[in-house]
Design an enzyme around this catalytic site. Structure first.
Site, PDB file in Angstrom:
ATOM      1  N   ASP A  38       0.816  -1.207   0.000  1.00 45.84           N
ATOM      2  CA  ASP A  38       0.000   0.000   0.000  1.00 45.84           C
ATOM      3  C   ASP A  38       0.853   1.263   0.000  1.00 45.84           C
ATOM      4  O   ASP A  38       2.060   1.222   0.233  1.00 45.84           O
ATOM      5  CB  ASP A  38      -0.928   0.013   1.217  1.00 45.84           C
ATOM      6  CG  ASP A  38      -2.120  -0.916   1.058  1.00 45.84           C
ATOM      7  OD1 ASP A  38      -2.381  -1.351  -0.075  1.00 45.84           O
ATOM      8  OD2 ASP A  38      -2.778  -1.210   2.070  1.00 45.84           O
ATOM      9  N   LYS A  60      -3.226   3.791  -2.960  1.00 44.51           N
ATOM     10  CA  LYS A  60      -3.858   5.001  -3.477  1.00 44.51           C
ATOM     11  C   LYS A  60      -2.913   6.172  -3.281  1.00 44.51           C
ATOM     12  O   LYS A  60      -2.406   6.401  -2.196  1.00 44.51           O
ATOM     13  CB  LYS A  60      -5.182   5.267  -2.751  1.00 44.51           C
ATOM     14  CG  LYS A  60      -5.916   6.519  -3.246  1.00 44.51           C
ATOM     15  CD  LYS A  60      -7.274   6.682  -2.589  1.00 44.51           C
ATOM     16  CE  LYS A  60      -7.146   7.088  -1.147  1.00 44.51           C
ATOM     17  NZ  LYS A  60      -8.443   7.452  -0.543  1.00 44.51           N
ATOM     18  N   MET A 173      -8.067   9.185   9.129  1.00 46.61           N
ATOM     19  CA  MET A 173      -8.683   9.555   7.854  1.00 46.61           C
ATOM     20  C   MET A 173      -9.716  10.676   8.041  1.00 46.61           C
ATOM     21  O   MET A 173     -10.817  10.632   7.495  1.00 46.61           O
ATOM     22  CB  MET A 173      -9.327   8.323   7.199  1.00 46.61           C
ATOM     23  CG  MET A 173      -8.314   7.251   6.826  1.00 46.61           C
ATOM     24  SD  MET A 173      -9.036   5.666   6.351  1.00 46.61           S
ATOM     25  CE  MET A 173      -9.384   4.942   7.973  1.00 46.61           C
TER      26      MET A 173
END
Length: 254
Positions: A38, A60, A173
């Site tokens: 990741d 991402k 987040m």
């Protein structure tokens, strides 16, 4: 088709500092035939892998996904059957907002052996690096770890529950929801509650902003803080100032 037994090991890579990884995680990386990693992992960890290991970025960056989750699930199965041992390398701990359990559930249906190597979670390690204890006698008896954003991209309703408590609140987040988070805590009359926002925690490019619910958005703008970052809300944040002043006093005497 590989003659090796197809298996998946989901590995927690820790919060960012390359040294904050377990020996078991390093052993898994060294034995991997394929590593799917990741964006939040420290890529220096890939140096532990064999030169023959296939390393594939599946994270991402700048809002763009290299692979969707369904594609990652399928890729694990394909690579395990093709080469043998797949290591899924994830930031922090793979079972804390890491979707590690989802991937294991998926691949088990295809007969893969599955293993988990826990990692040091950023939710506790990043505040610790800044001298912020999540619990402290007289200041906080417990803590929440909450994701700000739900699957539907809405603010988690758990944040409103956390704001009502006296516990330390760690929000992951949450930078894109900061305005909403401030509003929730303000509605509980917690405008003067201390807040720390730590970007790229435990890494060399770590940035920190300290303030209160009342002024934290201004501080974020001034310091140009952004994701990935952890938000810590509670009186324990004030402990960082205490530790810093003690360090400064000791340093001045040397």
């Amino acid at each position: 088709m590989s003659l090796k037994t197809p298996k998946l090991t989901v590995v927690g890579a820790g919060p960012g500092d390359v040294d904050l990884i377990t020996l078991k995680a390093i052993k898994a990386i060294k034995s991997a035939d394929v590593i799917l990693y990741d964006a939040l992992i420290n890529e220096e960890l890939l140096e532990y892998a064999s030169p023959e290991t296939e390393c594939i970025f599946v994270g991402k960056r700048k809002g763009c996904y290299a692979f969707q989750q369904e594609q990652i699930n399928e890729l694990i199965v394909v690579k395990a059957k093709e080469k043998g041992h797949v290591v899924r390398l994830k930031g922090g701990d793979p079972f804390i907002f890491g979707r590690g359990a989802e991937e294991i559930d998926y691949v088990r249906e295809f007969g893969l052996e599955t293993f988990v190597v826990p990692g040091i979670s950023s939710s506790v390690a990043v505040p610790a690096y800044q001298g912020i204890p999540l619990t402290k006698r007289g200041a906080s008896e417990s803590f929440w770890v909450v994701t700000a954003t739900t699957k539907a991209h809405k603010l988690s309703s758990d944040i409103a529950l956390a704001a009502k408590s006296t516990a330390t609140v760690v929000i992951l987040m949450g930078m894109h929801k900061l305005g909403e988070i401030v509003k929730v805590f303000s509605e509980e009359n917690k405008q003067d509650t201390a807040v720390a926002i730590i970007q790229n925690g435990t890494r060399e490019d770590e940035k920190v902003g300290i303030g209160t619910i009342r002024n934290i958005e201004q501080i974020v703008a001034e310091k140009q803080l952004s994701s990935p970052a952890i938000i810590v809300i509670g009186d324990v944040v004030k402990q960082r100032a205490v530790l810093s002043s003690i360090y400064s006093e000791v340093a001045s005497k040397e």
